[in-house]
Design a protein around this motif. Structure first.
Motif, PDB file in Angstrom:
ATOM      1  N   TRP A 273      -9.233  11.679  26.637  1.00  0.00           N
ATOM      2  CA  TRP A 273     -10.161  12.410  25.785  1.00  0.00           C
ATOM      3  C   TRP A 273     -10.673  11.620  24.599  1.00  0.00           C
ATOM      4  O   TRP A 273     -11.693  11.916  24.030  1.00  0.00           O
ATOM      5  CB  TRP A 273      -9.486  13.684  25.269  1.00  0.00           C
ATOM      6  N   TRP A 274      -9.917  10.590  24.192  1.00  0.00           N
ATOM      7  CA  TRP A 274     -10.194   9.974  22.892  1.00  0.00           C
ATOM      8  C   TRP A 274     -11.518   9.198  22.846  1.00  0.00           C
ATOM      9  O   TRP A 274     -12.206   9.233  21.839  1.00  0.00           O
ATOM     10  CB  TRP A 274      -9.022   9.078  22.477  1.00  0.00           C
ATOM     11  N   ALA A 275     -11.856   8.525  23.938  1.00  0.00           N
ATOM     12  CA  ALA A 275     -13.056   7.687  23.879  1.00  0.00           C
ATOM     13  C   ALA A 275     -14.321   8.493  23.562  1.00  0.00           C
ATOM     14  O   ALA A 275     -15.107   8.085  22.719  1.00  0.00           O
ATOM     15  CB  ALA A 275     -13.215   6.892  25.158  1.00  0.00           C
ATOM     16  N   PRO A 276     -14.580   9.644  24.194  1.00  0.00           N
ATOM     17  CA  PRO A 276     -15.778  10.393  23.802  1.00  0.00           C
ATOM     18  C   PRO A 276     -15.584  11.252  22.553  1.00  0.00           C
ATOM     19  O   PRO A 276     -16.544  11.526  21.844  1.00  0.00           O
ATOM     20  CB  PRO A 276     -16.077  11.272  25.010  1.00  0.00           C
ATOM     21  N   THR A 277     -14.375  11.684  22.254  1.00  0.00           N
ATOM     22  CA  THR A 277     -14.182  12.658  21.183  1.00  0.00           C
ATOM     23  C   THR A 277     -14.492  12.095  19.802  1.00  0.00           C
ATOM     24  O   THR A 277     -15.255  12.688  19.039  1.00  0.00           O
ATOM     25  CB  THR A 277     -12.745  13.199  21.197  1.00  0.00           C
ATOM     26  N   PHE A 278     -13.908  10.939  19.483  1.00  0.00           N
ATOM     27  CA  PHE A 278     -14.081  10.433  18.117  1.00  0.00           C
ATOM     28  C   PHE A 278     -15.535  10.106  17.780  1.00  0.00           C
ATOM     29  O   PHE A 278     -16.045  10.562  16.753  1.00  0.00           O
ATOM     30  CB  PHE A 278     -13.131   9.249  17.868  1.00  0.00           C
ATOM     31  N   PRO A 279     -16.234   9.356  18.651  1.00  0.00           N
ATOM     32  CA  PRO A 279     -17.651   9.112  18.324  1.00  0.00           C
ATOM     33  C   PRO A 279     -18.470  10.403  18.291  1.00  0.00           C
ATOM     34  O   PRO A 279     -19.344  10.566  17.428  1.00  0.00           O
ATOM     35  CB  PRO A 279     -18.146   8.213  19.445  1.00  0.00           C
ATOM     36  N   GLY A 280     -18.139  11.343  19.195  1.00  0.00           N
ATOM     37  CA  GLY A 280     -18.857  12.620  19.196  1.00  0.00           C
ATOM     38  C   GLY A 280     -18.676  13.352  17.890  1.00  0.00           C
ATOM     39  O   GLY A 280     -19.618  13.908  17.321  1.00  0.00           O
ATOM     40  N   LEU A 281     -17.425  13.316  17.402  1.00  0.00           N
ATOM     41  CA  LEU A 281     -17.113  13.947  16.123  1.00  0.00           C
ATOM     42  C   LEU A 281     -17.935  13.319  14.993  1.00  0.00           C
ATOM     43  O   LEU A 281     -18.417  14.011  14.082  1.00  0.00           O
ATOM     44  CB  LEU A 281     -15.612  13.758  15.855  1.00  0.00           C
ATOM     45  N   MET A 282     -18.110  12.012  15.073  1.00  0.00           N
ATOM     46  CA  MET A 282     -18.869  11.311  14.031  1.00  0.00           C
ATOM     47  C   MET A 282     -20.330  11.768  14.027  1.00  0.00           C
ATOM     48  O   MET A 282     -20.908  12.001  12.959  1.00  0.00           O
ATOM     49  CB  MET A 282     -18.812   9.790  14.258  1.00  0.00           C
ATOM     50  N   VAL A 283     -20.913  11.892  15.212  1.00  0.00           N
ATOM     51  CA  VAL A 283     -22.298  12.362  15.303  1.00  0.00           C
ATOM     52  C   VAL A 283     -22.405  13.738  14.660  1.00  0.00           C
ATOM     53  O   VAL A 283     -23.291  14.022  13.855  1.00  0.00           O
ATOM     54  CB  VAL A 283     -22.771  12.417  16.769  1.00  0.00           C
TER      55      VAL A 283
END
Lengths: 309, 442
Positions: A273-283
């Motif tokens: 889950w981590w690869a899409p979650t963190f950048p998504g959270l930043m957006v």
């Protein structure tokens, strides 16, 4: 003969110079803005994000030769968050998620600043020409604006970027083409409104030329809504830009949040889950923060919407 | 074509004519047709006098006044005809502004005609004086007149000042636009040489410098001279403000409009309007937005400055009692026409036109006991494509059949007194009788 000398005296005692008046007004506006807690939250996030973007080369080791490219650590592919050297884990191609998040902020700042400054300039120029000249020129320009506005933002940008081919520069171009219209609209309506003010007549009465009236009287008095829209767009542009990158219209391997999400999305079903979650959270954070600040600015500059808070 | 009576000005009046409006027609394009907002207005303004233009809302008085400065927006405005002849004035050569016989003690004479150098030609209507038709002059000439020879005070000073600029910079603008030579002179800057800096300073004084030039002016040797210019303009602005008896002009200069009271703002507007000593000041209801106590002071101020400078004032108002107090002559407008024009005293003591009578009767007086307020019955007629008839027909208590079919023109009824009404002059042939002053029994 002086009317109400008492009030005059008060006026004179309280303030000293134009500069101080200006500073005071600025301070008052800032205070009004800071009185709204959501604006403060937004402002804090914005400041943190920009700080992160600016200090990226110091908090992470820049990748060589191009720092905007994701570093590839093929010895640690798909490691979960908390692994040594990769606090937020890595993608399935060994890209460090933390690096992507931090340099992605820099990419986003670059993207939004470039798009906003270009669109503001284009929009203000075209809107001014339309509003100031009026008549047929206005009619033609505004119909063009209508055409642009009639196509949904995202789809329009997508189409342009797709035609131009996948690259980060093309995303900037596509966003500029899509976003300038709003500024042209705002500027035109502002100019038409200000043009009817009595002080424009007064300026004509003392013999000012048209250009001078535009520069001295109209432009400074019509700029605030453009500024509010620009702040809101700082967020929207990153959102749309990330979407375009996600679809694959950006160069592969670039440190950009949309690209990272797209790179990691295949792994969600496998539990990574981590690869899409963190950048998504930043957006999400970026768009939210700028929208909060933009709303705060609007409340300050346009008191009519204040009650809707 | 309309009013022969009003044009011929009595030879008794010594003051020369500053502006002469002849058969002015300003129309507006609207969806329902062409609105005749100003329909054949003629009057003269003499040097140093105050002419009151009175009438109810929408009668065309503001449009008339704005035509002097070509401020009527076009479109929808249409210049349908007529002329506004304006004679700019200069300092009298004989007495150098001190006042002598030849300039009627005003110190100023009409500027000479540039075409015939005072001998009289067709261009200046044989007067030898420079005469400009404000409806015809080029835009650049118009700009040089605005604020310099013709100035205007607006109704609401709160709206007529740019909220983003300081008071000082807004008044300074007039000097930069029209008095750049005096500014350089006051700053002791010699610009006659071929010194490249002098050209820059000249452009600076006229506020024409571009960014690069402004940057150049920040280089030390030029900077000191540039500062001299700024200081000189500041002095001029302070003097202009001081003349309006505003307290502490130096400090007011640095204020923004929103920091001043309404009365102070109007003083600033007056300072700006009179900064260049105009020949004609157009005051478009300058006290309507102010409360009554301030109003009196502003009026006194305008009157006093006018007396000192011999400026002609076109005073627009709907307030009759006020007009009576400050105006030398009064023109009453109704539905785009002047219906009566005369000396102020005469018009109030001996009103002739039924409309003027109605207006005066509608004035509530302090001595009268309370009761129903008097009013003129009916409403102002539509000004869209009017038929030839007296505009007041339909509301007039003295109306007869003639009034609805023929158009009365302004004609003299005595000493400087002209009325447009069939009661006072013969209607054309084949009309249905002549109205009399005896009011209809109703």
């Amino acid at each position: 003969m002086v009317d109400s000398p008492n009030t005059d005296q008060i006026y004179l005692q309280t303030r000293d110079s134009a500069w101080r008046v200006r500073a005071q007004r600025g301070w008052e506006l800032t205070r009004t803005m800071l009185a709204n807690p959501t604006t403060v939250i937004g402002l804090t996030i914005v400041v943190l994000l920009i700080l992160m973007a600016l200090s990226a080369p110091w908090i992470t080791e820049p990748n060589t030769p191009d720092a905007y490219q994701m570093p590839r650590d093929w010895s640690a592919v798909r490691v979960p968050p908390g692994s040594p050297g990769h606090i937020l884990g890595t993608t399935n191609r060994g890209g460090d998620v933390l690096y992507g998040v931090i340099w992605g902020a820099r990419t986003s700042l670059k993207l939004s600043l470039m798009v906003v400054s270009l669109t503001v300039v284009i929009g203000v120029v075209i809107g001014s020409v339309a509003g100031f000249t009026g008549g047929r020129v206005d009619e033609v320009l505004m119909r063009i604006v209508d055409v642009f506005l009639s196509i949904p933002e995202l789809i329009f940008a997508l189409a342009i970027a797709a035609v131009l081919g996948p690259s980060f520069t093309n995303i900037i171009l596509a966003l500029v083409v899509v976003f300038w219209v709003k500024y042209a609209r705002i500027m035109r309506s502002q100019i038409i409104r200000i043009k009817q003010s009595e002080y424009i007549d007064a300026a004509r009465v003392i013999g000012d030329s048209k250009l001078r009236i535009y520069l001295r009287d109209i432009l400074p008095n019509s700029f605030t809504p453009v500024m509010v829209q620009a702040t809101l767009d700082m967020g929207n542009i990153v959102l749309v830009g990330a979407t375009l990158s996600f679809i694959g219209l950006s160069e592969a391997g670039i440190a950009e949040w949309g690209v990272l999400v797209s790179e990691g999305q295949a792994g969600i079903s496998a539990g990574r889950w981590w690869a899409p979650t963190f950048p998504g959270l930043m957006v999400f954070l970026w768009a939210l923060a700028f929208n909060l600040v933009g709303d705060g600015l609007r409340d300050v500059f346009d008191p009519r919407t204040e009650s809707a808070r | 074509m309309m009013s022969e009576g009003a044009e011929k000005n009595p030879s008794k009046s010594p003051a020369p004519v500053v502006a002469s409006v002849a058969d002015l027609q300003v129309h507006f394009q609207s969806k329902r047709g062409i609105v005749h907002a100003v329909d054949g207005v003629s009057f003269d303004i003499h040097d140093g006098e105050t002419l009151g233009l009175v009438g109810e809302t929408g009668c065309g008085k503001s449009v008339t006044a704005r035509s002097f400065l070509r401020l009527v927006p076009k479109p929808p405005g249409i210049d349908a005809g007529g002329s506004i002849l304006f004679r700019p004035r200069t300092t009298c050569d004989a007495c150098e502004g001190r006042g002598c016989e030849s300039c009627h003690q005003t110190g100023r004479v009409s500027a000479g005609c540039s075409a015939c150098s005072g001998k009289g030609c067709s261009e200046c209507v044989q007067s030898g004086e420079e005469t400009l038709d404000l409806m015809q002059v080029s835009n650049s000439r118009m700009r040089s007149l605005r604020g310099d020879r013709i100035a205007m005070i607006f109704q609401d000073p709160g709206k007529a000042l740019n909220p983003a600029l300081t008071i000082g910079s807004q008044i300074a603008e007039v000097f930069y636009q029209h008095r750049s030579a005096e500014v350089l002179d006051a700053a002791n800057v010699d610009v006659s040489g071929i010194d490249p800096g002098s050209l820059l300073l000249k452009r600076q004084a006229a506020q024409q410098s571009r960014t690069i030039e402004r940057t150049l002016l920040k280089i030390p040797p030029l900077r000191s001279r540039r500062n001299q210019i700024t200081a000189a303009v500041d002095d001029m602005v302070a003097d202009a403000l001081a003349e309006t008896q505003i307290a502490n002009p130096r400090k007011i200069m640095q204020r923004y409009p929103h920091e001043l009271s309404g009365g102070m703002r109007q003083r600033v507007m007056i300072a700006q309007a009179l900064a260049c000593n105009p020949d004609l000041l157009i005051a478009d209801e300058p006290t309507t937005a102010l409360d009554v106590t301030v109003q009196a002071r502003i009026l006194e101020l305008i009157h006093e400055l006018q007396q000192r400078r011999q400026t002609a004032v076109l005073y627009i108002s709907h307030d009759l009692s006020l007009v009576r107090r400050i105006c030398d002559r009064v023109a009453v407008m109704y539905a785009g026409r002047i219906v009566e024009i005369s000396d102020a005293d005469q018009i109030f003591q001996d009103p002739r036109h039924p409309y003027t009578r109605g207006l005066l009767a509608a004035l509530p007086s302090a001595t009268q006991s309370r009761g129903k307020l008097a009013a003129i019955e009916g409403t102002v007629p539509e000004l869209v494509d009017p038929t030839p008839s007296c505009r007041f027909s339909g509301r007039c208590p003295n109306e007869v059949e003639t009034c609805a079919r023929f158009d009365p023109h302004l004609q003299s009824v005595g000493d400087e007194h002209s009325v447009a009404c069939f009661i006072y002059h013969e209607p054309p042939e084949g009309s249905g009788g002549r109205p009399t002053l005896a009011a209809r029994s109703s």
